[in-house]
Design an enzyme around this catalytic site. Sequence first.
Site, PDB file in Angstrom:
ATOM      1  CB  ILE A  31     -97.158  20.708  54.112  1.00  0.00           C
ATOM      2  CG1 ILE A  31     -98.403  19.843  54.115  1.00  0.00           C
ATOM      3  CG2 ILE A  31     -96.078  20.119  53.217  1.00  0.00           C
ATOM      4  CD1 ILE A  31     -99.129  19.810  52.774  1.00  0.00           C
ATOM      5  CB  VAL A  96     -91.540  25.715  46.778  1.00  0.00           C
ATOM      6  CG1 VAL A  96     -92.636  26.668  46.321  1.00  0.00           C
ATOM      7  CG2 VAL A  96     -92.143  24.392  47.250  1.00  0.00           C
ATOM      8  CG  HIS A 100     -89.706  29.352  50.596  1.00  0.00           C
ATOM      9  ND1 HIS A 100     -89.617  29.087  49.241  1.00  0.00           N
ATOM     10  CD2 HIS A 100     -89.110  28.312  51.214  1.00  0.00           C
ATOM     11  CE1 HIS A 100     -88.995  27.936  49.067  1.00  0.00           C
ATOM     12  NE2 HIS A 100     -88.656  27.433  50.250  1.00  0.00           N
TER      13      HIS A 100
HETATM   14  P1  5GP Z   1     -87.479  24.553  49.905  1.00  0.00           P
HETATM   15  O1  5GP Z   1     -86.824  23.211  49.846  1.00  0.00           O
HETATM   16  O2  5GP Z   1     -87.978  25.015  48.562  1.00  0.00           O
HETATM   17  O3  5GP Z   1     -86.636  25.599  50.594  1.00  0.00           O
HETATM   18  O4  5GP Z   1     -88.721  24.377  50.869  1.00  0.00           O
HETATM   19  C1  5GP Z   1     -90.022  24.170  50.418  1.00  0.00           C
HETATM   20  C2  5GP Z   1     -90.852  23.843  51.638  1.00  0.00           C
HETATM   21  O5  5GP Z   1     -92.216  23.945  51.279  1.00  0.00           O
HETATM   22  C3  5GP Z   1     -90.614  22.433  52.184  1.00  0.00           C
HETATM   23  O6  5GP Z   1     -90.171  22.492  53.526  1.00  0.00           O
HETATM   24  C4  5GP Z   1     -91.991  21.774  52.049  1.00  0.00           C
HETATM   25  O7  5GP Z   1     -92.298  20.909  53.121  1.00  0.00           O
HETATM   26  C5  5GP Z   1     -92.927  22.961  51.969  1.00  0.00           C
HETATM   27  N1  5GP Z   1     -94.146  22.723  51.205  1.00  0.00           N
HETATM   28  C6  5GP Z   1     -94.220  22.151  49.974  1.00  0.00           C
HETATM   29  N2  5GP Z   1     -95.499  22.095  49.554  1.00  0.00           N
HETATM   30  C7  5GP Z   1     -96.239  22.655  50.558  1.00  0.00           C
HETATM   31  C8  5GP Z   1     -97.648  22.878  50.696  1.00  0.00           C
HETATM   32  O8  5GP Z   1     -98.471  22.562  49.844  1.00  0.00           O
HETATM   33  N3  5GP Z   1     -98.048  23.464  51.860  1.00  0.00           N
HETATM   34  C9  5GP Z   1     -97.163  23.843  52.835  1.00  0.00           C
HETATM   35  N4  5GP Z   1     -97.676  24.403  53.943  1.00  0.00           N
HETATM   36  N5  5GP Z   1     -95.832  23.639  52.716  1.00  0.00           N
HETATM   37  C10 5GP Z   1     -95.382  23.052  51.593  1.00  0.00           C
END
Ligand code: 5GP
Length: 116
Positions: A31, A96, A100
Amino acid sequence: MSDCIFCKIIEGEIPSEKVYEDEEIVAFKDIDPRAPVHVLVVPVEHIPTLNDIEPAKDALLGRMVLVATRIAREKGVAESGYRILMNCNKDGGQEVFHLHLHMIGGRNLGSMVRRA
Ligand code: 5GP
Ligand code: ZN
């Protein structure tokens, strides 16, 4: 998991731009993209972090990487190059807590780690 944003995306409760889907893995556009191509590859199963992967799940990680390389080819960044990364817990920058993998490309990303 009911309060997990990625579980909701997988189930279609929250909209996303999906670019790949099978019975085990879903991929959708981030996003808040940090580059022209920024896709998240996630297992359908709710696994919170890298620390929670059991040895029996090693094939899942391999499949996630292969899905990412396939999307990189489809998005036209396989030859120019891309980065695959996974963040784990606080110091790793994980926001999150549903496992992933990020596949990021479409610009020169530079060095990943600054030298001390
Ligand atoms: P992390 O920091 O956990 O590795 O990455 C989480 C990713 O999830 C971030 O790059 C963030 O932009 C993405 N993200 C968070 N909420 C959403 C959402 O509701 N939809 C999408 N498509 N991506 C999200
Ligand atoms: Zn989840």
